[in-house]
Design a protein around this motif. Structure first.
Motif, short mmCIF file in Angstrom:
data_model
loop_
_atom_site.label_atom_id
_atom_site.label_comp_id
_atom_site.label_asym_id
_atom_site.label_seq_id
_atom_site.Cartn_x
_atom_site.Cartn_y
_atom_site.Cartn_z
N PRO A 116 -1.21 21.42 15.52
CA PRO A 116 -1.68 20.52 14.45
C PRO A 116 -0.52 20.16 13.53
N PRO A 117 -0.65 19.07 12.77
CA PRO A 117 0.42 18.72 11.83
C PRO A 117 0.65 19.86 10.85
N LYS A 118 1.92 20.17 10.59
CA LYS A 118 2.24 21.27 9.69
C LYS A 118 1.80 20.95 8.26
N LYS A 119 2.06 19.73 7.84
CA LYS A 119 1.68 19.32 6.50
C LYS A 119 1.53 17.81 6.48
N VAL A 120 0.42 17.34 5.97
CA VAL A 120 0.16 15.90 5.92
C VAL A 120 0.36 15.42 4.48
N VAL A 121 1.36 14.59 4.28
CA VAL A 121 1.63 14.04 2.94
C VAL A 121 1.67 12.53 3.03
N ASP A 122 1.43 11.87 1.93
CA ASP A 122 1.47 10.41 1.88
C ASP A 122 2.83 9.89 2.32
N THR A 123 2.83 8.73 2.96
CA THR A 123 4.10 8.10 3.31
C THR A 123 4.75 7.53 2.05
N ALA A 124 6.03 7.22 2.17
CA ALA A 124 6.76 6.67 1.02
C ALA A 124 6.13 5.35 0.57
N LEU A 125 5.64 4.56 1.54
CA LEU A 125 5.02 3.28 1.19
C LEU A 125 3.74 3.51 0.39
N CYS A 126 2.90 4.44 0.83
CA CYS A 126 1.65 4.71 0.11
C CYS A 126 1.93 5.20 -1.31
N LYS A 127 2.92 6.08 -1.44
CA LYS A 127 3.27 6.59 -2.77
C LYS A 127 3.73 5.45 -3.68
N HIS A 128 4.50 4.55 -3.11
CA HIS A 128 5.01 3.42 -3.90
C HIS A 128 3.86 2.50 -4.32
N LEU A 129 2.95 2.20 -3.40
CA LEU A 129 1.84 1.30 -3.72
C LEU A 129 0.88 1.93 -4.73
N ARG A 130 0.78 3.24 -4.70
CA ARG A 130 -0.10 3.90 -5.65
C ARG A 130 0.42 3.80 -7.09
N THR A 131 1.68 3.50 -7.28
CA THR A 131 2.20 3.31 -8.64
C THR A 131 1.61 2.07 -9.28
N PHE A 132 1.18 1.12 -8.46
CA PHE A 132 0.55 -0.09 -8.99
C PHE A 132 -0.96 0.11 -9.19
N SER A 133 -1.55 0.99 -8.41
CA SER A 133 -3.00 1.22 -8.50
C SER A 133 -3.25 2.72 -8.36
N LYS A 134 -3.00 3.46 -9.44
CA LYS A 134 -3.04 4.92 -9.39
C LYS A 134 -4.43 5.45 -9.03
N SER A 135 -5.46 4.80 -9.51
CA SER A 135 -6.82 5.25 -9.21
C SER A 135 -7.39 4.57 -7.97
N GLU A 136 -6.56 3.77 -7.29
CA GLU A 136 -6.97 3.06 -6.07
C GLU A 136 -8.16 2.14 -6.31
N VAL A 137 -8.20 1.56 -7.50
CA VAL A 137 -9.26 0.60 -7.81
C VAL A 137 -9.14 -0.63 -6.92
N TYR A 138 -7.90 -1.05 -6.70
CA TYR A 138 -7.64 -2.20 -5.84
C TYR A 138 -7.20 -1.70 -4.46
N PHE A 139 -7.57 -2.43 -3.43
CA PHE A 139 -7.22 -2.09 -2.05
C PHE A 139 -7.75 -0.72 -1.64
N ARG A 140 -8.92 -0.37 -2.14
CA ARG A 140 -9.49 0.94 -1.81
C ARG A 140 -9.73 1.12 -0.31
N PRO A 141 -10.25 0.12 0.42
CA PRO A 141 -10.44 0.30 1.87
C PRO A 141 -9.12 0.58 2.59
N GLU A 142 -8.05 -0.10 2.15
CA GLU A 142 -6.76 0.11 2.79
C GLU A 142 -6.22 1.52 2.52
N PHE A 143 -6.35 1.97 1.27
CA PHE A 143 -5.91 3.32 0.94
C PHE A 143 -6.68 4.35 1.77
N ARG A 144 -7.98 4.12 1.91
CA ARG A 144 -8.81 5.06 2.67
C ARG A 144 -8.43 5.05 4.15
N SER A 145 -8.25 3.87 4.72
CA SER A 145 -7.89 3.77 6.13
C SER A 145 -6.52 4.39 6.39
#
Length: 295
Positions: A116-145
């Motif tokens: 199994p994966p040793k540790k699953v962490v967000d990709t650099a892209l996801c971390k960067h995009l979350r700075t614009f939408s910290k609570s994932e109010v926008y693009f919630r389906p994409e964040f979830r997928s």
């Protein structure tokens, strides 16, 4: 129930279930002789199917459904698939000539283990995009997928979710709804700016290709997917005859796996991969053509 096997009609079963004389977690296997009756609202099978749908997975019995296929009836495949959807089960049908020959055959099963994966962490892209939408109010389906496929398929697929979303973002940003007065500060303006920043970040991001080397620092698929590619490579000598099905739980997972396998086609030159995700309407030409080509 003290008996190992109980045979009863749908009406009787429903009566016992509603009176709590039968509970699903006490049943190992449920065998339905006419599972397609689950689609008829006036049938007890319909209420049994509803009760099964409301039962948590850990308490559901295994379901086996048997019904004879009628090759001359164009509705056979539709009924089969819709019944599977209603019961959330896999059902197998055979014509009368194939039933007896099927009984003597046993499938061969091979279990492949993977780490199994040793540790699953967000990709650099996801971390960067979350700075614009910290609570994932926008693009919630994409964040979830992105989160779903990160664990199932890997970081390459997680970033692909955002690259895939660019087309819809293009259409949204071209819409007159995104034309606002920049001199006025408002929630609408804040949303538009957030969406534009996300769009620009994705468009200017440098995406990688799948790296199947589990020992390298750039390994960006899940160990499960790396094992899948290795298994598929074993069938290259049977390229013309090979047919394979990968079963997944979610549609986005299927699409992500297809993207990975297509991108690494150099490792699997003999395979043409497609996602079979429905809907199962008779006029869905693309999905029906995939089924036809597969046989």
């Amino acid at each position: 129930m003290n008996k190992d096997v109980a045979v009863m009609s749908g009406h009787t079963f429903l009566h016992y279930y509603q009176s709590e004389a039968i509970v699903f977690h006490q049943i190992g296997v449920l065998v339905f002789q006419q599972p397609d009756l689950a689609m008829q609202l006036d049938s007890p099978m319909s209420e049994i199917a509803l009760a099964l749908a409301e039962t948590i997975e850990e308490e559901k019995p295994r379901i086996i459904g048997t019904f004879l296929q009628r090759p001359d009836d164009p509705k056979t495949r539709y009924v089969h698939v819709e019944t599977e959807r209603v019961l959330r089960a896999r059902l197998f049908g055979k014509d009368t000539h194939a039933v007896t020959s099927l009984l003597g055959k046993k499938p061969k099963e091979l279990v492949i283990r993977f780490d199994p994966p040793k540790k699953v962490v967000d990709t650099a892209l996801c971390k960067h995009l979350r700075t614009f939408s910290k609570s994932e109010v926008y693009f919630r389906p994409e964040f979830r997928s992105a989160k779903i496929v990160l664990r199932e398929v890997g970081s390459f697929a997680s970033d692909w979710v955002w690259r895939r979303a660019l087309k819809n973002m293009d259409k949204e940003l071209d819409s007159p709804l995104y034309e606002v007065d920049n001199s006025v500060d408002s929630p609408e303006k804040q949303e538009i700016n957030t969406r534009r920043n996300v769009y620009k970040s994705i468009k200017n991001w440098t995406f990688t290709i799948p790296n199947l080397d589990i020992g390298s620092r750039g390994f960006n698929v899940s160990p499960k997917i790396a094992s899948l590619v290795q298994i598929l490579q074993c069938f290259q000598k049977d390229a013309e005859k090979f047919r394979g099905i990968v079963l997944v739980r979610r549609r986005i997972t299927a699409l992500a796996i297809v993207e990975v396998l297509r991108t690494v086609s150099g490792h699997l030159p003999f395979i043409r991969v497609e996602a079979l995700t429905g809907p199962w309407a008779h006029d869905n030409i693309s999905q029906l053509s995939i089924l036809k080509d597969f046989t």
